[in-house]
Design an enzyme around this catalytic site. Structure first.
Site, short mmCIF file in Angstrom:
data_model
loop_
_atom_site.label_atom_id
_atom_site.label_comp_id
_atom_site.label_asym_id
_atom_site.label_seq_id
_atom_site.Cartn_x
_atom_site.Cartn_y
_atom_site.Cartn_z
N CYS A 96 0.77 -1.03 -0.02
CA CYS A 96 0.19 0.02 0.11
C CYS A 96 0.90 1.54 -0.06
CB CYS A 96 -1.11 0.00 1.22
SG CYS A 96 -0.30 -0.36 2.63
N ARG A 124 15.83 1.86 0.63
CA ARG A 124 15.70 0.50 -0.02
C ARG A 124 15.35 -0.58 1.24
NH1 ARG A 124 20.67 -0.95 -1.83
NH2 ARG A 124 20.83 0.95 -2.73
N SER A 125 14.37 -0.24 1.62
CA SER A 125 13.77 -1.19 2.89
C SER A 125 12.78 -2.18 1.91
CB SER A 125 12.91 -0.49 3.81
OG SER A 125 11.58 -0.17 3.31
N ASP A 178 20.49 3.91 -0.60
CA ASP A 178 20.37 3.17 0.94
C ASP A 178 21.65 3.65 1.60
OD1 ASP A 178 18.53 1.71 2.54
OD2 ASP A 178 19.71 -0.04 2.40
N ALA A 202 8.69 9.86 4.66
CA ALA A 202 8.93 9.46 6.14
C ALA A 202 8.00 10.29 7.20
CB ALA A 202 10.41 9.83 6.56
#
Length: 377
Positions: A197, A232-233, A255, A325
């Site tokens: 999502c 880059r999670s 990252d 964030a």
């Protein structure tokens, strides 16, 4: 103060980029969701059942509780039932000692088996790392509104957009190379795959501000755009990079310890080397962050650190900046360089979660109907 001054609208600073709040992007999606809820016989009309979303909270963190409350209010505004189930540390915080032993996995499995529950969301992080990834796979794919189940991630990374409602997996026809469609209507007998999502919310924001070119073929509408994604999670940055690259963009993925490039292999190359769909590939790059920002049409930052800031002076003049964030990752003067600045996407993330909820409810009903029909023969 005069009455006219009291109602005056804030003036956009001269030469500053446009500020677009997530609420403005959200309006059309909310209308779409309300229309589905009002007209689909499976839901509230003509004896249908109101969709139900269950949130599972196992952490004491205040931001997770705030997010749960935000989700509840958003669901109630649409007429969706929302139930928050506290387990582990979250329940212990209330002093409910007899139930502390109920863990997250058990709560997920109970919700999986509850026919009245249409969607499950778990508020992460809980343990962190591989334990949380394991819990993500415990959620039934038919109730995984966050789109984190392996089935959906496999589809995303392999650019499989249409799937079987019976298995939620790629079917042979959708996994073979096809010409790009003019729209995103699923072929007969298929449904759209579910996407994570938050990455999907960011794509919808980019569509709204015009990054995606609707004159191009569906599946290629981000072609020609250079996009830097800072994060880059496995939940946000990596799937977002794949989504954007699969839509034709050149994605510079930044990252903490490396920068790589996501890009889409041309159909001609795939036809000669692979029997699968054209999909993204990842390549090393020697670019620095400053060099990435200098050439980027779009900059998306999702760094969970209140002290992290993208330097305005490094941005390409006229770029589009999107803050994902919880804390602002851009400097206060970002609009002096950015033509458009979107300060948050949280509202759109919830909207995509709700859209996934309605779709998965339908897919589960379609799968049950197919199974019922199969027993007649």
């Amino acid at each position: 103060m005069s009455s006219s001054a009291a109602v005056a609208k804030p003036v956009q600073p001269e030469g500053a980029g446009i500020l677009i709040p997530a609420s403005k992007v959200h309006q059309a999606t909310k209308t779409e969701l309300l229309n589905v809820l009002a007209t689909d016989k499976s839901f509230a009309v003509e004896g249908g059942r109101v969709p139900k979303l269950v949130g599972i909270l196992a952490t004491e963190k205040e931001d997770a509780r705030n997010y749960a409350e935000f989700t509840r209010k958003s669901c109630e505004s649409l007429g969706i039932t929302y139930e928050l189930r506290l387990v582990g540390a979250a329940r212990a915080q209330l002093g409910d000692a007899p139930n502390v032993s109920i863990d997250v996995e058990e709560a997920i499995l109970e919700a999986n088996e509850d026919d009245e529950v249409d969607g499950i969301m778990v508020y992460y992080p809980i343990h962190g790392g591989s334990q949380d990834q394991y819990l993500q796979q415990c959620v039934s794919p038919y109730k995984d509104v966050e789109g984190l189940n392996h089935k959906f991630l496999w589809n995303l990374y392999h650019n499989v957009r249409y799937i079987s409602p019976k298995t939620l997996s790629a079917i042979p026809e959708s996994h073979l190379p096809t010409s790009l469609a003019k729209d995103d209507l699923p072929p007969p007998g298929t449904v759209k795959s579910v996407l994570p999502c938050t990455p999907l919310a960011i794509v919808k924001v980019l569509e709204f501000v015009g990054v995606y070119n609707k004159l191009l073929a569906y599946g290629d509408r981000a072609r020609g755009k250079v996009i830097t994604v800072i994060n880059r999670s496995e939940v946000v940055g990596r799937p977002l990079g794949a989504l954007l690259a699969n839509d034709g963009a050149r994605v510079l993925s930044v990252d903490i310890d490396s920068i790589v490039e996501f890009s889409k292999r041309p159909s001609s190359v795939i036809a000669n080397t692979s029997r699968f769909n054209p999909h993204h590939v990842v390549s090393p790059t020697s670019l620095t962050l400053q060099e990435c920002l200098k050439v980027s049409d779009v900059v998306i930052s999702a760094v969970p650190n209140k002290d992290y800031k993208v330097k305005t002076e490094w941005l390409k003049d006229g770029c589009i900046c999107v803050n994902v964030a919880g804390d602002k990752n851009f400097e206060a003067d970002v609009r002096q360089k950015a033509s458009i600045y979107v300060p948050s996407v949280g509202q759109m993330t919830i909207a995509m979660l709700q859209r996934n909820l309605l779709r998965l409810r339908k897919y589960r009903e379609m799968a049950a109907q197919n199974q019922q029909e199969a027993t007649l023969f």
